[in-house]
Every structure is written in structure tokens, then in C-alpha cells.
Design an enzyme around this catalytic site. Sequence first.
Site, PDB file in Angstrom:
ATOM      1  CB  ALA A 245      46.439  40.174  46.571  1.00 39.98           C
ATOM      2  CB  ALA A 246      42.958  42.664  42.178  1.00 41.65           C
ATOM      3  N   GLY A 247      41.465  41.711  44.865  1.00 39.41           N
ATOM      4  CA  GLY A 247      40.037  42.074  45.591  1.00 39.41           C
ATOM      5  C   GLY A 247      40.460  42.317  46.894  1.00 39.41           C
ATOM      6  CG  ASP A 248      42.499  39.648  49.050  1.00 34.16           C
ATOM      7  OD1 ASP A 248      41.341  39.304  49.603  1.00 34.16           O
ATOM      8  OD2 ASP A 248      43.439  38.909  48.855  1.00 34.16           O
TER       9      ASP A 248
HETATM   10  O1  RIB Z   1      42.869  36.730  47.516  1.00 37.52           O
HETATM   11  C1  RIB Z   1      44.226  36.093  47.038  1.00 37.52           C
HETATM   12  C2  RIB Z   1      44.867  35.198  48.047  1.00 37.52           C
HETATM   13  O2  RIB Z   1      43.866  33.743  47.944  1.00 37.52           O
HETATM   14  C3  RIB Z   1      46.147  34.631  48.090  1.00 37.52           C
HETATM   15  O3  RIB Z   1      47.125  35.309  48.405  1.00 37.52           O
HETATM   16  C4  RIB Z   1      46.058  33.195  48.379  1.00 37.52           C
HETATM   17  O4  RIB Z   1      46.728  32.951  49.523  1.00 37.52           O
HETATM   18  C5  RIB Z   1      44.606  32.932  48.521  1.00 37.52           C
HETATM   19  O5  RIB Z   1      44.225  33.135  49.965  1.00 37.52           O
END
Ligand code: RIB
Length: 304
Positions: A245-248
Site C-alpha cells: 500500500a505504499a504506492g496507494d
Molecule cells: O496496493 C496494495 C494492494 O494490492 C493490497 O492491499 C491488495 O489488496 C492488492 O490489491
Amino acid sequence: MSGHILVVGSINMDLVVRTERHPKPGETVLGTQFQTFPGGKGANQAVAAARSGGKVKMIGRVGSDPFGETLRKGLQENRVDTTCVLTTPGASSGVALITLDAQGQNTIVVASGANALLSPQDLRDFAPVFEGASILLLQLEIPLETVARAIALAKLYGVKVILNPAPAQPLPPNLLAQVDYLIPNQYELALATGIQVVSLAADALHGLGTPAVIVTLGGNGAFVSTPEKKVHVQGHTVPVVDTVAAGDAFVGAFAVALAEGKDLLEAVEWGNAAGAITVMRPGAQPSLPLREEITAFLQNDRRK
Ligand code: RIB
């Protein structure tokens, strides 16, 4: 820009096993710890934007299973409006099987479940939600035709489009041409454009009409390209616990900064800070920083 941030994307439950090292094909390794975390690229970016101070609405689908209810509640607890998150009878919620090695590096396999059923028709029913939005955030864990329809609706209502083209896949030039901010990593950029060299791929995108390309480089920061200039924004050196989730986190915080009127490079600094905080903590959504944490991190910026 005023108005809400609209996320059209995936919602997953992450099933995470920690292991010393990733198994090779055909090999079994013993893990050390198992945990579940709410995740999914769309939902993570929605939570990242909400925690960064944005007003966020999400369009997506969960299954009619216990994961679905938990995931919906998790979004609501983070002030994400879930009015347009549909429960899908007979479908399972999206699930991501994640292994994390001792360095915090991950491998992810996603079973899309209900995410794969988010259709262009669903978006037509939610067209009014596009009208009041300032920014649309998209990823590629839902069908590509739904992504294309979301972009078309955004264009209709003058909403800026941010696409994080993950998971990586080749993309049609006419879709890329309509994106205002493309945020890939290097691998995703190469696959999306078919061009291996980052600056050449960015120039090809500018030629199509994409005004800004922001290539995330993990701990090395980001490469920012517009038709006028190319800039490397330095990353932060932090202890890495979990890179999921770093990119998110980057995308969500970047979107809020842009919506607040910060310029492109300031918004990238926000994204970088959010990503750096996220890798220091375990899990997808639980690791995403609050606005106060991002501002404090930037105030104590050790690179200066
Ligand atoms: O970007 C990370 C996410 O990628 C995770 O939370 C997982 O669910 C996938 O969708």
C-alpha cells in the site's frame, strides 16, 4: 479545485503471511505470522485520501460475505462515503494473498471476486456522483471497460483524472491520452506504453496528450515529467517493515494535495511522505498516515 475525490476501484481483504524469504516455484516455505487487513488498491487510495484530509466517495463492489461487511465498515470508519459501494449477491469479496519477506518486500495474488463485476452500467447509475467531484482516482483491479467509462464520465463533468495503472498491463493509447496524471511504477509504465526507457515513455505519453507522468521509484522518490520539464524528487530513507500500500498512500495523499491547490512538485512531496510513513508500519489500510503525520514528517524532513 473544490469538490470531493471520487475513487472507482477495488476493495479486497488482504490475507498476509510473513516469511523469511519468498518460495521459489514448486517450493514450500514455512511462514512466521498470519494476519488479515482491509486492502484493495481502490479502497486503500480512498482511505489514504480521506486520512490526508480529503472528502472521499467510493464506487465499488463487495461480496455478500462477512469480508464484504467488514470492508464496508472499515471504509466508513475512515470517513469514506460508501453509498455507492454495492453488495453483490452470490459473489465473494475480493481477496489478496500476500507474502511478505524479511525485508518487507511483497508478492500479491488477487482473486477479484465482486470487483470483476463492477460494470460500466453501474457507473451510469452513479453519474451524479461524478458531477460534484474535483478528482477521479482509478487503478486497474476492476474491468478495463469500467475504467474507460469512468474516464468518459469524468471528462463530461470536467473532473481531473488520476490513473495508477496497477496491476501492470498494456493500455490503449486513446485511454492514456485522456488521463491528466498517470502514476505508474517503472514496470507499470513500460507495460502500459510498450516503451522501456522512462523518459521516452513519458515523452510518448505527452505526445498523446497526457500532461503529467509521475513515476514512483520506491525509496528513491519519484520521477516527474511534464512537456515543460523533468524532475527527480528525492525519496526518504526509512526503516522498511511492510511495503504493501505504499504506492496507494502516495496516490491518495497526492490527490488531496492537488485538490487543495498545491503545485505538482509539492503534491509529489506529499505523496512521497505518505508512502515513506506507510512502509514503516504493517498492513494495507492500517498503515496509511493521517494528515497530521504527513505534515509532521515533512516538517522534520531529514533530507534538508
Ligand atoms: O496496493 C496494495 C494492494 O494490492 C493490497 O492491499 C491488495 O489488496 C492488492 O490489491
